[in-house]
Scaffold this active site. Sequence first.
Site, PDB file in Angstrom:
ATOM      1  N   GLY A  86      25.503 -16.185  15.349  1.00 47.41           N
ATOM      2  CA  GLY A  86      25.676 -17.666  14.780  1.00 47.41           C
ATOM      3  C   GLY A  86      25.741 -17.348  13.079  1.00 47.41           C
ATOM      4  O   GLY A  86      26.475 -16.488  12.790  1.00 47.41           O
ATOM      5  N   GLN A 127      26.733 -19.023   4.214  1.00 49.57           N
ATOM      6  CA  GLN A 127      27.093 -17.697   4.857  1.00 49.57           C
ATOM      7  C   GLN A 127      28.403 -18.157   4.482  1.00 49.57           C
ATOM      8  O   GLN A 127      29.366 -17.322   4.196  1.00 49.57           O
ATOM      9  CB  GLN A 127      26.800 -17.749   6.581  1.00 49.57           C
ATOM     10  CG  GLN A 127      25.307 -17.304   6.036  1.00 49.57           C
ATOM     11  CD  GLN A 127      25.134 -16.798   7.633  1.00 49.57           C
ATOM     12  OE1 GLN A 127      25.311 -17.009   8.546  1.00 49.57           O
ATOM     13  NE2 GLN A 127      25.320 -15.326   7.113  1.00 49.57           N
ATOM     14  N   CYS A 129      23.106  -9.438  10.821  1.00 49.76           N
ATOM     15  CA  CYS A 129      24.093 -10.789   9.905  1.00 49.76           C
ATOM     16  C   CYS A 129      24.735 -10.192   9.257  1.00 49.76           C
ATOM     17  O   CYS A 129      25.705  -9.241   8.657  1.00 49.76           O
ATOM     18  CB  CYS A 129      22.153 -10.561   8.706  1.00 49.76           C
ATOM     19  SG  CYS A 129      22.985 -12.371   7.824  1.00 49.76           S
ATOM     20  N   LEU A 130      25.685 -11.040   9.986  1.00 58.76           N
ATOM     21  CA  LEU A 130      27.010 -11.352   8.905  1.00 58.76           C
ATOM     22  C   LEU A 130      27.115 -11.338   7.419  1.00 58.76           C
ATOM     23  O   LEU A 130      28.674 -10.865   7.074  1.00 58.76           O
ATOM     24  CB  LEU A 130      28.176 -12.758   9.432  1.00 58.76           C
ATOM     25  CG  LEU A 130      27.919 -12.288  10.904  1.00 58.76           C
ATOM     26  CD1 LEU A 130      28.875 -13.595  11.381  1.00 58.76           C
ATOM     27  CD2 LEU A 130      28.836 -11.370  11.362  1.00 58.76           C
ATOM     28  N   HIS A 171      16.724 -17.398  12.716  1.00 57.60           N
ATOM     29  CA  HIS A 171      17.505 -16.762  12.427  1.00 57.60           C
ATOM     30  C   HIS A 171      18.573 -17.812  10.927  1.00 57.60           C
ATOM     31  O   HIS A 171      18.625 -17.493  10.080  1.00 57.60           O
ATOM     32  CB  HIS A 171      18.385 -15.391  12.163  1.00 57.60           C
ATOM     33  CG  HIS A 171      19.443 -14.588  11.492  1.00 57.60           C
ATOM     34  ND1 HIS A 171      19.041 -13.633  11.462  1.00 57.60           N
ATOM     35  CD2 HIS A 171      19.952 -15.372  11.178  1.00 57.60           C
ATOM     36  CE1 HIS A 171      19.806 -12.813  10.462  1.00 57.60           C
ATOM     37  NE2 HIS A 171      20.660 -14.471  10.368  1.00 57.60           N
ATOM     38  N   GLU A 172      18.908 -18.640  11.556  1.00 53.56           N
ATOM     39  CA  GLU A 172      20.196 -19.304  11.091  1.00 53.56           C
ATOM     40  C   GLU A 172      19.277 -20.250  10.573  1.00 53.56           C
ATOM     41  O   GLU A 172      20.115 -20.486   9.758  1.00 53.56           O
ATOM     42  CB  GLU A 172      21.145 -19.981  12.279  1.00 53.56           C
ATOM     43  CG  GLU A 172      21.567 -19.353  12.301  1.00 53.56           C
ATOM     44  CD  GLU A 172      22.769 -17.648  12.378  1.00 53.56           C
ATOM     45  OE1 GLU A 172      22.903 -18.310  10.814  1.00 53.56           O
ATOM     46  OE2 GLU A 172      22.610 -16.747  12.757  1.00 53.56           O
ATOM     47  N   HIS A 231      18.697 -19.566   7.168  1.00 51.07           N
ATOM     48  CA  HIS A 231      19.727 -19.396   5.361  1.00 51.07           C
ATOM     49  C   HIS A 231      19.924 -21.058   5.331  1.00 51.07           C
ATOM     50  O   HIS A 231      20.189 -20.401   3.972  1.00 51.07           O
ATOM     51  CB  HIS A 231      20.574 -18.941   6.955  1.00 51.07           C
ATOM     52  CG  HIS A 231      21.472 -17.817   7.228  1.00 51.07           C
ATOM     53  ND1 HIS A 231      20.997 -17.235   5.801  1.00 51.07           N
ATOM     54  CD2 HIS A 231      22.052 -17.194   7.909  1.00 51.07           C
ATOM     55  CE1 HIS A 231      21.903 -15.674   6.838  1.00 51.07           C
ATOM     56  NE2 HIS A 231      21.558 -15.663   7.736  1.00 51.07           N
TER      57      HIS A 231
HETATM   58 NI    NI Z   1      22.352 -14.358   8.935  1.00 49.53          NI
END
Ligand code: NI
Length: 164
Positions: free
Chosen positions: A46, A51, A88-89, A130-131, A134
């Site tokens: 995701g 991000q 997480c990226l 999670h997304e 963000h």
């Molecule tokens: Ni993340």
Amino acid sequence: MAVRNIMLEGEEVLRKHAHPVDRITRRIRVLLDDMAETMYANDGAGLAAPQVGILRRVVVIDAGEGLIELINPVIVETEGSMVNPEGCLSIPGRRCTVERPERVVVEALDRNGKPIRVEGTGLLAMALCHELDHLDGILYTDKMIEDVTDQYTNEAQEQEETES
Ligand code: NI
């Protein structure tokens, strides 16, 4: 389409509240395309617009059930709870357990402005929560129960791609 740069922890944009999309322009559709490409290029499950440095309420997810694009997503139902390791990226190489609902229902708009409803359990529920966090400047490590980075070798990380 283009792979965009991913903002890393420490960048202020990751801590800001993203703004709703009031008109779905070509620019927003290009953003969705680029975010999906960026997510897949980085083996993520995701990605949220902050991000890639864009403070808009736009999210892409692929938790193994195909690409989901969400504009202005809102969680309208939650049920149960589960504790799972997340990544997480924007926080590469780290993994921590977080408590999330077992099932969530999200309402959003698709890329054509049509209202959609997405129900997710397990990994998809985790990715949705999670997304959406963000979009409010929340990183999963804020909700960390335990840092389990040491339990994950590179091999395990390749097998279980849940970074988002
Ligand atoms: Ni993340």
